[in-house]
Design a protein around this motif. Structure first.
Motif, PDB file in Angstrom:
ATOM      1  N   ARG A  59       0.821  -1.212   0.000  1.00  0.00           N
ATOM      2  CA  ARG A  59       0.000   0.000   0.000  1.00  0.00           C
ATOM      3  C   ARG A  59       0.851   1.257   0.000  1.00  0.00           C
ATOM      4  O   ARG A  59       0.562   2.228  -0.713  1.00  0.00           O
ATOM      5  CB  ARG A  59      -0.940  -0.028   1.198  1.00  0.00           C
ATOM      6  CG  ARG A  59      -2.001   1.067   1.175  1.00  0.00           C
ATOM      7  CD  ARG A  59      -3.151   0.713   2.080  1.00  0.00           C
ATOM      8  NE  ARG A  59      -3.947  -0.379   1.526  1.00  0.00           N
ATOM      9  CZ  ARG A  59      -4.330  -1.469   2.213  1.00  0.00           C
ATOM     10  NH1 ARG A  59      -3.963  -1.604   3.471  1.00  0.00           N
ATOM     11  NH2 ARG A  59      -5.058  -2.404   1.634  1.00  0.00           N
ATOM     12  N   TYR A  84      -3.729  -4.394  -7.377  1.00  0.00           N
ATOM     13  CA  TYR A  84      -2.715  -3.628  -8.099  1.00  0.00           C
ATOM     14  C   TYR A  84      -2.457  -4.251  -9.472  1.00  0.00           C
ATOM     15  O   TYR A  84      -1.390  -4.837  -9.712  1.00  0.00           O
ATOM     16  CB  TYR A  84      -1.406  -3.584  -7.299  1.00  0.00           C
ATOM     17  CG  TYR A  84      -1.542  -3.034  -5.901  1.00  0.00           C
ATOM     18  CD1 TYR A  84      -1.785  -1.678  -5.691  1.00  0.00           C
ATOM     19  CD2 TYR A  84      -1.421  -3.864  -4.791  1.00  0.00           C
ATOM     20  CE1 TYR A  84      -1.912  -1.161  -4.407  1.00  0.00           C
ATOM     21  CE2 TYR A  84      -1.540  -3.359  -3.503  1.00  0.00           C
ATOM     22  CZ  TYR A  84      -1.785  -2.008  -3.318  1.00  0.00           C
ATOM     23  OH  TYR A  84      -1.903  -1.508  -2.043  1.00  0.00           O
ATOM     24  N   ARG A  87       0.758  -3.662 -11.325  1.00  0.00           N
ATOM     25  CA  ARG A  87       2.001  -4.144 -10.702  1.00  0.00           C
ATOM     26  C   ARG A  87       2.027  -5.667 -10.630  1.00  0.00           C
ATOM     27  O   ARG A  87       2.814  -6.252  -9.885  1.00  0.00           O
ATOM     28  CB  ARG A  87       2.126  -3.544  -9.290  1.00  0.00           C
ATOM     29  CG  ARG A  87       2.321  -2.039  -9.322  1.00  0.00           C
ATOM     30  CD  ARG A  87       1.864  -1.358  -8.042  1.00  0.00           C
ATOM     31  NE  ARG A  87       2.630  -1.742  -6.881  1.00  0.00           N
ATOM     32  CZ  ARG A  87       2.397  -1.284  -5.651  1.00  0.00           C
ATOM     33  NH1 ARG A  87       1.427  -0.406  -5.442  1.00  0.00           N
ATOM     34  NH2 ARG A  87       3.131  -1.686  -4.637  1.00  0.00           N
TER      35      ARG A  87
END
Length: 351
Positions: A59, A84, A87
């Protein structure tokens, strides 16, 4: 295609009839062999602790990325991927390529969390991890599901010798957490640690037991969960949970069992192990979800020998030095002596 289906054994071992696999009009049955839960009836559990902990760790860490070899769902990395997506890297069935890609990402300042099955990481990508990641001291975290005997699929997927393979690799930290609490805390710890790490994973619904023992994971440290006068069990991974269960079973026979949880296999907390093993003239039993060859048992034996500690009895609860059978996990765990009941019987027989 899921990695569950790769190999000629899929139709016979997965519990999915070949006709159902080839006929799209028939429902595709799920397999219990690959994703069998270690949670017993009525036991508290937490779902996907690794995936959720990695989301939390990432985070405030934009450098953390996730990479998997077609096994995001089966290593709980898909939780990270959903949170994410920019990512998250799906590398396909190419573990060797994935390890070198992770090395490249680390060279650019990222912290890759790489997931696959423990057998694929240890057997298939050893040289790529050694020369591409660890020799370079790169900040790559290799987190692998199905350690030891946590699948009923047989030797192709049972990573019974992964710790033995990796223990000889210089400068590689090795972590074998016990339960959902341990996995979550260890994930944060290895994210903060600078350097390459190999961590074993339990996936899906994972038992929750260590919160009852005021436990907190510390990288490189062992933790005495309960004390006892007759036997000291030194354990890692799911065998710490089994050791605690066996200790309660043995109370009815007036056998007092201490449990020392050693979630970090390398570097080993030799100081704590030597101190506890040398205290009170207790028998020492090392319990691990790994081959009797090359794992925690031999690491502990070496530490005691080097420090001149000779307990009155030293034994191992571990998997035998053979290729294991396929089948239902409860049956296999009892057959190979790593169920709580089998462990209690062994300890009682040794005393």
């Amino acid at each position: 295609m899921s990695r569950v289906r790769r190999g000629p054994w899929a139709a016979g071992m997965a519990g999915t009839p070949a006709a159902a696999m080839s006929d799209p009009s028939k429902p595709r049955l799920t397999t219990s062999a690959m994703i069998a839960s270690l949670v017993s009836e009525g036991q508290r559990s937490s779902t996907a602790p690794f995936g959720h902990a990695l989301v939390e760790a990432a985070r405030n860490r934009p450098d953390i990325v996730g990479m998997t070899a077609d096994l995001g769902k089966y290593t709980d990395l898909h939780i990270f991927g959903a949170e994410y997506p920019d990512r998250y890297y799906q590398m396909g069935m190419a573990e060797q390529n994935m390890m070198l890609a992770a090395a490249g990402m680390a060279h650019e300042g990222f912290v890759p969390f790489v997931t696959t099955y423990a057998v694929f990481a240890s057997r298939r990508t050893y040289d790529f991890i050694s020369q591409g990641i660890v020799e370079e001291g790169l900040n790559v975290k290799i987190c692998c599901a199905l350690p030891g005997l946590t699948t009923g699929y047989g030797p192709s997927h049972q990573a019974t010798e992964d710790i033995a393979i990796f223990r000889g690799m210089p400068d590689l930290t090795i972590v074998d957490p016990c339960d959902a609490l341990d996995i979550g805390q260890a994930t944060h710890a290895i994210a903060a640690h600078q350097g390459p790490v190999y961590m074993r994973l339990l996936r899906g619904k994972v038992p929750l037991v260590l919160d009852e023992y005021d436990y907190r994971f510390e990288l490189g440290r062992a933790s005495l969960l309960r004390d006892g006068a007759d036997v000291l069990v030194i354990s890692s991974g799911l065998m710490t949970m089994r050791a605690l269960e066996a200790a309660k079973l043995l109370e009815t026979d007036r056998v007092s069992v201490a449990v020392l949880h050693s979630p970090t296999i390398k570097p080993l907390d030799e100081a704590t192990i030597v101190r506890e093993a040398g205290r009170g003239g207790r028998a020492v039993v090392v319990a691990e979800n790994h081959s009797v060859i090359g794992g925690l048992g031999e690491a502990v034996a070496g530490a005691l020998l080097r420090n001149g500690v000779a307990p009155p009895l030293f034994r191992q609860v571990a998997l035998p030095d053979v290729f294991l059978d396929a089948g239902a996990l409860p049956t296999l765990h009892d057959r190979y002596g790593i169920s709580a009941e089998a462990m209690a019987r062994s300890i009682k027989g040794w005393l």
